[in-house]
Scaffold this active site. Structure first.
Site, PDB file in Angstrom:
ATOM      1  N   ASP A   1       0.811  -1.211   0.000  1.00 19.68           N
ATOM      2  CA  ASP A   1       0.000   0.000   0.000  1.00 19.68           C
ATOM      3  C   ASP A   1       0.841   1.255   0.000  1.00 19.68           C
ATOM      4  O   ASP A   1       2.001   1.220   0.374  1.00 19.68           O
ATOM      5  CB  ASP A   1      -0.741   0.091   1.345  1.00 19.68           C
ATOM      6  CG  ASP A   1      -1.915  -0.803   1.411  1.00 19.68           C
ATOM      7  OD1 ASP A   1      -2.219  -1.439   0.406  1.00 19.68           O
ATOM      8  OD2 ASP A   1      -2.522  -0.835   2.495  1.00 19.68           O
TER       9      ASP A   1
ATOM     10  N   LYS B   1      -1.764   4.642  -4.261  1.00 19.37           N
ATOM     11  CA  LYS B   1      -1.059   5.874  -3.904  1.00 19.37           C
ATOM     12  C   LYS B   1      -1.801   6.521  -2.765  1.00 19.37           C
ATOM     13  O   LYS B   1      -3.020   6.553  -2.727  1.00 19.37           O
ATOM     14  CB  LYS B   1      -0.995   6.811  -5.107  1.00 19.37           C
ATOM     15  CG  LYS B   1       0.143   6.447  -6.025  1.00 19.37           C
ATOM     16  CD  LYS B   1       0.587   7.668  -6.827  1.00 19.37           C
ATOM     17  CE  LYS B   1       1.579   7.259  -7.897  1.00 19.37           C
ATOM     18  NZ  LYS B   1       0.972   7.135  -9.214  1.00 19.37           N
TER      19      LYS B   1
ATOM     20  N   MET C   1      -9.425   7.569   8.576  1.00 19.22           N
ATOM     21  CA  MET C   1      -9.860   8.056   7.265  1.00 19.22           C
ATOM     22  C   MET C   1     -10.768   9.278   7.388  1.00 19.22           C
ATOM     23  O   MET C   1     -11.721   9.433   6.651  1.00 19.22           O
ATOM     24  CB  MET C   1     -10.576   6.938   6.495  1.00 19.22           C
ATOM     25  CG  MET C   1      -9.616   5.816   6.141  1.00 19.22           C
ATOM     26  SD  MET C   1     -10.402   4.408   5.336  1.00 19.22           S
ATOM     27  CE  MET C   1     -11.030   3.500   6.730  1.00 19.22           C
TER      28      MET C   1
HETATM   29  N1  SAH Z   1      -4.917  -0.869   8.347  1.00 18.12           N
HETATM   30  C1  SAH Z   1      -4.552   0.464   8.776  1.00 18.12           C
HETATM   31  C2  SAH Z   1      -5.620   1.487   8.497  1.00 18.12           C
HETATM   32  C3  SAH Z   1      -5.904   1.718   7.046  1.00 18.12           C
HETATM   33  S1  SAH Z   1      -7.128   2.940   6.778  1.00 18.12           S
HETATM   34  C4  SAH Z   1      -4.202   0.436  10.259  1.00 18.12           C
HETATM   35  O1  SAH Z   1      -4.456  -0.547  10.945  1.00 18.12           O
HETATM   36  O2  SAH Z   1      -3.645   1.431  10.735  1.00 18.12           O
HETATM   37  C5  SAH Z   1      -6.151   4.361   6.477  1.00 18.12           C
HETATM   38  C6  SAH Z   1      -6.235   5.346   7.623  1.00 18.12           C
HETATM   39  O3  SAH Z   1      -5.400   4.925   8.688  1.00 18.12           O
HETATM   40  C7  SAH Z   1      -5.742   6.725   7.292  1.00 18.12           C
HETATM   41  O4  SAH Z   1      -6.749   7.469   6.645  1.00 18.12           O
HETATM   42  C8  SAH Z   1      -5.431   7.278   8.667  1.00 18.12           C
HETATM   43  O5  SAH Z   1      -6.618   7.697   9.311  1.00 18.12           O
HETATM   44  C9  SAH Z   1      -4.924   6.048   9.382  1.00 18.12           C
HETATM   45  N2  SAH Z   1      -3.467   5.986   9.390  1.00 18.12           N
HETATM   46  C10 SAH Z   1      -2.674   5.042   8.859  1.00 18.12           C
HETATM   47  N3  SAH Z   1      -1.387   5.288   9.112  1.00 18.12           N
HETATM   48  C11 SAH Z   1      -1.336   6.439   9.816  1.00 18.12           C
HETATM   49  C12 SAH Z   1      -0.291   7.221  10.389  1.00 18.12           C
HETATM   50  N4  SAH Z   1       0.989   6.870  10.277  1.00 18.12           N
HETATM   51  N5  SAH Z   1      -0.647   8.334  11.063  1.00 18.12           N
HETATM   52  C13 SAH Z   1      -1.924   8.692  11.215  1.00 18.12           C
HETATM   53  N6  SAH Z   1      -2.944   7.990  10.690  1.00 18.12           N
HETATM   54  C14 SAH Z   1      -2.663   6.870  10.022  1.00 18.12           C
END
Ligand code: SAH
Length: 483
Positions: free
Chosen positions: A254, A276, A389
């Protein structure tokens, strides 16, 4: 070579341990694990030897060491901390032709105890011949991470089948090929998944298929590992995730997977980015599914690498269903999800006693659902809410939660680029966000943490910059905190 490497069978064999202190206790534990019958010689026993788990598991001769005591022993270990006594022990063993280990004294020792990685029955011994124990320890740590716990179980599976393998494949080269295939494929996967008896069965099937008498074709060895990469800091990968990306033939990842994590992928593995970050071109899910199946069918070890945890807003289930339907074996490696990583790196205990009874992982996307606004259902109560998100919907989310009953003064922390060097923590309240612009202009992945616990970031932050009021960051005057 300074020492001849050798593994001793000490089960039920007599071993003499001279010394009753802490150093002796460490050697005693190891000797007992090897099944030795240990006699400890010491005028007195220290704390470690006279309390559980060691007390009572050895014979104690309450005496000072005398040379005659080495008679009949298989091995002698001196751990007294008194060099004169240790030298006396070493001399007695030398006269009796017995191996002796003097702890931390290679000069007096004729046998040294190596650093070990224990995946019994597989045991790896590392020695620097006593010259650089720190180096041996360093090598051991590297091996500890590279050789996972399942190797012990794998060795047991192979041991059970060994005679049949030798009988079915008398040719040594054919046997090597067979082992190579079995260890790279489903047998090892099943062992790692904790399914040892199924691994036995898979090994038998592979043996039947590979014996020269059989005309069956070898089963495909491709598999998919669905791996959580964590929120960004490569230090937050699990050991299992690290091993997975280092053994992958191909990594399908991803946009949320950080460069730091990608740098740890095996150098000659193929990398396929499929999304992206931030609304750019996104490969359709059906195309990703088809790709995973096709790559595994080529016999490759495919790592599907996802930001955070693959089962938290990660569409993990959709991909696994497709793989299951295609008969492709898979494993799942959890990762630190963004909410948990962001909370830790921002200083926000998600379930702080007194502030929040629980925490919920939610998504602002549910607002689009035909079923209605998913966030509204979580407006009541004092649980900490971690909203994924939601960067482009901060105002809508805040308004929904206010309508659903959360007070306007409820603290909010927006953690952008959590756990990465560019991390920013912006503080606000539901009231302020609801009255503000629809999109306060955050650029990176952002998680919205709502609840009294979010205010603790001001006090407990430790990583990157201190929390900043959102309004200040956006160049506006902060609103008064409503009471
Ligand atoms: N599977 C991922 C989530 C995917 S959905 C998990 O468990 O973290 C994507 C969302 O995750 C983004 O829109 C944001 O809200 C959050 N996210 C992922 N990485 C992040 C980071 N490093 N800092 C802040 N938010 C993050």
């Amino acid at each position: 070579m300074d020492y001849f490497p050798l593994f001793l069978d000490l089960r039920s064999r007599p071993v003499l341990l001279v010394g009753g202190g802490a150093v002796a206790s460490r050697k005693l534990a190891l000797l007992l694990e090897a099944g030795a019958h240990v006699t400890v010689v010491a005028p007195a026993l220290g704390e470690a030897l006279s309390s559980p788990p060691l007390a009572g598991r050895f014979a104690w001769r309450e005496a000072r060491f005398e040379p005659a005591m080495v008679g009949g022993q298989r091995l002698v270990v001196a751990a007294t901390g008194d060099r004169a006594v240790n030298a006396e022990v070493a001399a007695a063993c030398e006269r009796a032709g017995l191996p002796v280990n003097v702890v931390d004294d290679p000069e007096l020792s004729s046998a040294i105890v190596p650093a070990i990685v224990d995946r019994s029955p597989l045991v790896i011994a590392i020695s620097s011949a006593g010259t650089a124990p720190m180096l041996a320890r360093l090598v051991r740590e590297k091996l500890e991470t590279a050789i996972d716990e399942s190797f012990g179980a794998l060795a047991r599976v192979l041991a059970r089948a060994r005679r049949r393998i030798v009988a079915a494949l008398p040719d040594a080269a054919a046997r090597r090929r067979f082992y190579g295939d079995a260890l790279a494929g489903p047998v090892a996967s099943l062992v790692r998944a904790g399914r040892e008896s199924e691994a036995d069965a898979a090994l038998e099937r592979a043996l039947v298929a590979s014996s020269p008498a059989s005309d069956a074709t070898a089963p495909a060895r491709g598999r998919v590992l669905l791996v959580g990469a964590g929120p960004g800091d490569p230090g937050l990968l699990t050991l299992r995730a690290l091993r997975a990306i280092q053994e992958a033939d191909v990594v399908v990842h991803d946009g949320l997977v950080s460069d730091g994590v990608l740098a740890l992928v095996r150098r000659d593995a193929r990398r396929i980015p499929v999304a992206k970050q931030g609304g750019g071109a996104q490969v359709p899910q059906a195309e990703i599914d088809a790709r995973l199946v096709a790559l595994a069918r080529e016999g490759l070890t495919v790592v599907r690498l996802k930001g955070g945890d693959p089962f938290v807003f990660g569409r993990g289930a959709e991909e696994l269903r497709v793989l299951r339907a295609a008969g492709i074996p898979y494993e799942v490696v959890p990762g630190i999800t963004a909410a948990v990583g962001a909370a830790a790196y921002a200083g926000i205990p998600l379930t702080d006693r007194g502030n929040a009874a629980g925490a919920r992982l939610l998504t602002a996307r549910r607002a689009d659902d035909a079923a209605g606004d998913g966030l509204a259902a979580h407006g009541a109560g004092d649980d900490t809410l971690a909203i994924y998100m939601g960067r482009a919907r901060l105002r809508d989310s805040a308004r929904t939660l206010l309508r659903a009953g959360r007070p306007a003064a409820t603290p909010v922390a927006l953690v952008e680029h959590a756990t990465r060097p560019q991390q920013r923590v912006l503080t606000s309240t539901l009231g302020e966000l609801a009255a503000g612009p629809p999109d306060p202009g955050l650029a990176g992945p952002t998680i919205m943490i709502v609840g009294e616990a979010a205010a603790l970031a001001a006090e407990l932050h430790w990583f990157a910059g201190a929390p900043q009021p959102l309004a200040v960051a956006a160049g506006r005057a902060p609103l008064e905190r409503a009471s």
